[in-house]
Design an enzyme around this catalytic site. Structure first.
Site, PDB file in Angstrom:
ATOM      1  N   HIS A 155      42.844  27.169  54.155  1.00 50.33           N
ATOM      2  CA  HIS A 155      42.482  28.299  55.023  1.00 50.33           C
ATOM      3  C   HIS A 155      43.120  29.594  54.542  1.00 50.33           C
ATOM      4  CE1 HIS A 155      41.253  25.165  57.963  1.00 50.33           C
ATOM      5  NE2 HIS A 155      42.346  24.580  57.548  1.00 50.33           N
ATOM      6  N   SER A 276      39.637  53.309  37.037  1.00 55.78           N
ATOM      7  CA  SER A 276      38.834  54.049  38.000  1.00 55.78           C
ATOM      8  C   SER A 276      38.614  55.462  37.464  1.00 55.78           C
ATOM      9  CB  SER A 276      39.575  54.104  39.333  1.00 55.78           C
ATOM     10  OG  SER A 276      39.155  55.228  40.091  1.00 55.78           O
ATOM     11  N   LYS A 282      44.557  52.861  39.111  1.00 57.49           N
ATOM     12  CA  LYS A 282      43.827  51.598  39.288  1.00 57.49           C
ATOM     13  C   LYS A 282      43.672  50.794  38.011  1.00 57.49           C
ATOM     14  CE  LYS A 282      41.919  50.318  42.502  1.00 57.49           C
ATOM     15  NZ  LYS A 282      40.606  50.707  43.001  1.00 57.49           N
ATOM     16  N   GLU A 289      35.167  39.869  38.943  1.00 55.98           N
ATOM     17  CA  GLU A 289      34.230  40.301  39.998  1.00 55.98           C
ATOM     18  C   GLU A 289      32.786  40.094  39.554  1.00 55.98           C
ATOM     19  OE1 GLU A 289      36.138  43.879  42.528  1.00 55.98           O
ATOM     20  OE2 GLU A 289      36.095  44.239  40.389  1.00 55.98           O
TER      21      GLU A 289
END
Ligand code: ARG
Length: 466
Positions: A155, A276, A282, A289
């Site tokens: 979980h 970024s 970043k 992804e």
């Protein structure tokens, strides 16, 4: 003029030409198509269906067409319709009207099936090769990072401490099952459909076994209608690829979480991250992804093929041309994803201290505390309750389980003694799990050995003559 224009009184609408052409995507099958044609013509000659001097010219011409493709000299047009007609027209440019004999005792229906079977066979081989590469990286990393301990989660809540290697080996198992699935589905792709003709076979005295054998198939379709309408092997390939993508998407998700500032368990190499355009600080995990994102696309192709095949009457229907883009895009996507994941995993750095700090959670030892009492004869359900009460007490008093004093512990159960605390250290809990499949060092090492042996078996399969 279309190769099939005999019974028509009009040209097709240019819109129809564009709508129905598969050449924009099936031109990549040129190798398979020419290989199949050479096997077919060779058999026509050997069976006495065509004179051998004609077969020699046909084969010679097909080799020249192949050379043109190889050199990038072929300019296909929409009017050519598909790769099969394209090759025949190019052959005509090479050898003239004799090219018209190439299609003797053959239809595009068995031809397109043959090309797809050849494609799926080599695609399967390539995907299994890539799977074993990633599988090997996982085993290597597991060996390298044996001493890293992190929390195992259920979980997404800290559950029990585990070795990082143990976690990686779970993925190695997935990759192993994936490669087994491909080896199994390979058997069903490894059937020769050529000779089925358009639907019912052919009245020419062809030698199907000879063609099948020369193309390296282990067997042939024993039903011509099945041969031209079967796309199960394409579906199985897409299905196996989808499962690979689901596994890699789960791994990608973990890498994204682990490389976040909140976890900091791993750092992906700069070569596999992007920045970024606005926020200079970043470092984004674009690669995992995209792996996660591309799983949707592959699953989409599988569903598309499922829906396309549903309700199709036997045998060939033009609907089936829709199998190709799904197949080709799935193959290149999965191949590229596997290719990029191997060096990404290999080069990522693991943060031992961060992992350990998370594993050293104040209450992660609750199960082992309950087990301690259970080993002394307390029913597990009751022991679970005692451990739960101790967690609550700890939370209320700002103390971890190992910070509780003997007096405090004994207030909850008299069988809790001094030695319990040493059993609740992260290392002790990990090392206590020596059962088969457990996370103790000895067990994990043995697991790596066993998995290495199975990896070798898969490599042996790959070294077979395909
Ligand atoms: N381009 C077709 C396909 O990919 C080839 C088979 C066409 N056969 C036919 N009779 N129209 O499915």
């Amino acid at each position: 003029m279309k190769l099939w224009s005999g019974r028509f009184t009009k040209q097709t609408q240019p819109l129809v030409d564009r709508f129905q052409a598969s050449i924009p995507f099936d031109h990549i099958l040129w190798k398979e198509d020419i290989k199949g044609s050479i096997a077919h013509v060779t058999m026509l000659g050997e069976s006495g269906i065509l004179p051998s001097h004609e077969c020699e010219i046909l084969i010679e011409g097909l080799h020249r067409v192949a050379e043109k493709f190889e050199k990038g000299e072929v300019k296909w047009t929409i009017e050519m319709e598909d790769i099969h007609m394209c090759v025949e027209q190019l052959l005509h440019e090479e050898i003239g009207d004799l090219a018209g004999k190439l299609h003797t005792a053959r239809s595009r229906n068995d031809q397109t099936s043959l090309d797809l079977h050849l494609f799926v066979r080599s695609a399967t081989h390539e995907i299994v090769t890539k799977l074993t590469e990633l599988w090997e990286v996982m085993l290597h990393k597991a060996e390298q990072e044996m001493d890293l301990i992190l929390p195992g989660y259920t979980h997404l809540q800290r559950a029990q401490p585990v070795r990082f290697s143990h976690h990686l080996l779970a993925y190695a198992n997935m990759l192993e099952r994936d490669s087994q699935r491909f080896q199994e589905s390979y058997q069903r792709a490894d059937l020769c459909p050529l000779g089925a003709g358009a639907i019912s076979g052919t009245s020419f005295p062809i030698d199907r076994l000879a063609v099948s054998h020369s193309l390296g198939f282990h067997d042939l379709y024993d039903n011509s209608m099945d041969a031209v309408s079967d796309r199960d092997y394409v579906w199985e390939f897409l299905s196996n690829c989808s499962l690979v993508m689901i596994h890699l998407s789960r791994l990608a998700e973990e890498l994204i979480l682990w490389s976040s500032q909140e976890f900091q368990f791993v750092e992906l190499d700069d070569a596999f991250c992007t920045g970024s355009s606005m926020m200079p600080q970043k470092k984004n995990p674009d690669v995992p992804e995209l792996v996660r994102g591309k799983s949707g696309r592959v699953i989409g192709h599988l569903m598309g093929l499922f829906a396309m095949l549903k309700g199709l009457p036997l045998t060939y229907n033009k609907d089936m041309q829709e199998d190709k883009e799904a197949l080709f895009d799935t193959f290149t996507t999965v191949r590229d994803v596997l290719s990029i994941m191997s060096p990404l995993i290999e080069s990522m750095r693991c943060n031992k201290a961060k992992m350990y700090a998370a594993a050293n959670d104040p209450y992660i030892g609750a199960t082992d505390l309950a087990d301690y009492l259970t080993k002394k004869g307390v029913p597990f359900r009751q022991a679970h309750h005692v451990a739960g009460n101790l967690v609550r007490y700890g939370l209320e008093n700002g103390k971890s389980l190992v910070e509780l004093t003997l007096e405090e512990l004994q207030e909850f159960h008299p069988l809790l003694e001094d030695d319990v605390l040493e059993q609740l250290t992260v290392e002790a809990m990990v090392e206590a799990r020596e059962c088969i499949g457990g996370t103790a060092k000895k067990t994990v090492k043995a697991a790596i050995e066993a998995k290495r042996r199975r990896l070798e078996t898969t490599k042996l399969w790959l070294s077979n003559d395909f």
